[in-house]
Design a protein around this motif. Sequence first.
Motif, short mmCIF file in Angstrom:
data_model
loop_
_atom_site.label_atom_id
_atom_site.label_comp_id
_atom_site.label_asym_id
_atom_site.label_seq_id
_atom_site.Cartn_x
_atom_site.Cartn_y
_atom_site.Cartn_z
N ALA A 113 47.39 34.46 45.10
CA ALA A 113 46.76 34.92 43.87
C ALA A 113 47.17 36.36 43.57
O ALA A 113 47.54 36.70 42.44
CB ALA A 113 45.24 34.80 43.98
N ASP A 156 37.66 38.72 45.63
CA ASP A 156 37.84 37.95 46.86
C ASP A 156 37.41 38.71 48.12
O ASP A 156 37.72 38.29 49.23
CB ASP A 156 39.28 37.45 46.98
CG ASP A 156 40.31 38.55 46.80
OD1 ASP A 156 39.93 39.74 46.85
OD2 ASP A 156 41.49 38.22 46.62
N ASP A 195 49.40 37.21 40.31
CA ASP A 195 48.81 38.09 39.29
C ASP A 195 49.73 39.26 39.01
O ASP A 195 49.96 39.64 37.86
CB ASP A 195 47.47 38.67 39.79
CG ASP A 195 46.33 37.68 39.66
OD1 ASP A 195 46.56 36.55 39.19
OD2 ASP A 195 45.20 38.04 40.04
N ALA A 225 35.33 33.93 44.30
CA ALA A 225 36.76 34.05 44.03
C ALA A 225 37.24 32.92 43.11
O ALA A 225 38.07 33.13 42.22
CB ALA A 225 37.54 34.03 45.35
N ALA A 277 36.58 33.75 39.57
CA ALA A 277 37.51 34.74 39.01
C ALA A 277 38.80 34.06 38.53
O ALA A 277 39.32 34.37 37.45
CB ALA A 277 37.81 35.82 40.04
N SER A 278 39.34 33.12 39.33
CA SER A 278 40.55 32.41 38.91
C SER A 278 40.30 31.59 37.66
O SER A 278 41.13 31.53 36.75
CB SER A 278 41.01 31.43 40.00
OG SER A 278 41.52 32.12 41.10
N TYR A 299 44.28 33.84 48.85
CA TYR A 299 44.21 35.30 48.86
C TYR A 299 45.61 35.89 48.64
O TYR A 299 45.81 36.78 47.80
CB TYR A 299 43.61 35.76 50.19
CG TYR A 299 43.70 37.23 50.45
CD1 TYR A 299 43.23 38.16 49.53
CD2 TYR A 299 44.27 37.71 51.64
CE1 TYR A 299 43.31 39.52 49.78
CE2 TYR A 299 44.35 39.06 51.89
CZ TYR A 299 43.87 39.96 50.96
OH TYR A 299 43.96 41.30 51.21
N GLN A 306 46.87 29.80 37.18
CA GLN A 306 45.48 30.19 37.48
C GLN A 306 44.61 28.96 37.67
O GLN A 306 43.70 28.96 38.51
CB GLN A 306 44.90 31.07 36.36
CG GLN A 306 45.60 32.41 36.19
CD GLN A 306 45.46 33.33 37.41
OE1 GLN A 306 44.52 33.22 38.19
NE2 GLN A 306 46.40 34.24 37.57
N LYS A 341 40.21 33.68 34.60
CA LYS A 341 41.57 34.04 34.16
C LYS A 341 42.23 32.86 33.44
O LYS A 341 42.87 33.02 32.40
CB LYS A 341 42.43 34.48 35.35
CG LYS A 341 42.00 35.82 35.93
CD LYS A 341 42.94 36.33 37.01
CE LYS A 341 42.32 37.58 37.64
NZ LYS A 341 43.32 38.49 38.20
N ASP A 372 39.93 42.13 38.48
CA ASP A 372 39.64 42.00 39.90
C ASP A 372 39.46 40.54 40.32
O ASP A 372 38.81 39.76 39.62
CB ASP A 372 38.36 42.78 40.24
CG ASP A 372 38.12 42.82 41.73
OD1 ASP A 372 39.00 43.25 42.47
OD2 ASP A 372 37.03 42.39 42.16
N ARG A 373 40.03 40.17 41.44
CA ARG A 373 39.98 38.79 41.93
C ARG A 373 38.66 38.46 42.61
O ARG A 373 38.40 37.31 42.96
CB ARG A 373 41.09 38.55 42.95
CG ARG A 373 42.44 38.49 42.38
CD ARG A 373 43.11 37.17 42.83
NE ARG A 373 43.76 36.59 41.71
CZ ARG A 373 43.38 35.44 41.18
NH1 ARG A 373 42.39 34.75 41.69
NH2 ARG A 373 44.01 34.96 40.14
#
Lengths: 237, 237
Positions: free
Chosen positions: A130, A162, A134, A74, A77-78, A127, A48, A81, A159-160
């Motif tokens: 990931a 993205d 995941d 996006a 979000a990574s 995109y 991540q 995580k 949720d990513r």
Amino acid sequence: VVEWFKRRRPRPAAAALRSRDEIVVTKLDLHEFTPGPTVFLAKAAYVQLTLFENLSRVVSIAPTAEAKASIAIAAQASLAKHRSLYGELERLGVDAGAAMEEHRAAADRFQRLTLGADWTEAALTNYLAAGFLDETYAALSAGLLGDLKTRARAILLTDRRDDAMVALLAEAMESNPRLAPRLAMWGRRVLGDTMLLARDALEFGEDHRRSAAIIEPAFTELIAEHTRRMDRLGLAA
Amino acid sequence: VVEWFKRRRPRPAAAALRSRDEIVVTKLDLHEFTPGPTVFLAKAAYVQLTLFENLSRVVSIAPTAEAKASIAIAAQASLAKHRSLYGELERLGVDAGAAMEEHRAAADRFQRLTLGADWTEAALTNYLAAGFLDETYAALSAGLLGDLKTRARAILLTDRRDDAMVALLAEAMESNPRLAPRLAMWGRRVLGDTMLLARDALEFGEDHRRSAAIIEPAFTELIAEHTRRMDRLGLAA
């Protein structure tokens, strides 16, 4: 040679029909291949972090302030995580930094190979990779014990965010007709490198025939999701 | 020529004595120089995006997984500030992307000039500049109206979460005695470029003499905080 890696990709039609809420792949269970919790979390956290690094690079090279802002969502979000998985490592009482350091080789290799020639390729890499990663790690989380199993799964399937980045990619392809064929090719290459990185997350047992019998159909599902992501952009997988 | 820019830096002693909770600078009020809310938010959001980009680059070039993880915490804080300010822009009903695009020149220039030669210089840039800019924009937020004033101030003064990054820098200097003098020089250069970027946030009136009379002491405080940040690392400002 691991057989599943050479498996043909499934047809896109079936994948495209599924709605986002009932993705079969999130029910995948790879618990027979789950490493111990430290190794699982160290690899997952570093993957991540790598996705975050790559998305940050996309932010830097994106052409407009708006594109930067969309990709930053996006990236965040990574990063979230990564932070959560890192927190789980610390909960185990291990040296989280050292654990990631020990297991970073495959992700570093992936990063070197998938930089892309411009922001569109780099965004597509993220995109596609990931989502695949995941879902692979979520399938592996089935082999963790106790609360960690639930928490790790929830982190990985968050949720990513993205959508804005994907919309940007779609716009870029619309305004430049030569872009789509190039990205379609790039997407296929990313799949190969992503599968190698996903494979690195698995711990294989002695019985290779049995392993293959479980992994083959699981990766068929994972690849179907990849195809769905390509479809979403109008790209042939 | 703007006079305050040539002002001498204050002595470090006084700044070092203050505890983090009672920083005088957070009481600074630059409301006479606040631009309209769109310009304020567009510049503030883009500055935070730039700080995020730069911190992400530090994550990428940091040598160990642990260093990457520590710097990622700070990157996340910048990104969160960017996202919140961007959200405020959207609340105003303006095209947030276009607004940032229009006001990105000074931050882009800052970015070009302060990349640094390695991860330690890049990390120092961010530690120093982020603090200075947060505090400048917080002082300017006094000139906003209604709830936006309170919200913008809260966003800007949210903790930067850069303790782990600062600890890393201190470690790096401890293990390499030649690093501190180089970083001390770099810190002085960063101050100059940061002041130019901070100045870009201000909207000046007609009466230059009056402007200088307010801005001079305000920047003296801001520079005292810069000195405090240098002190924290054992560097002479």
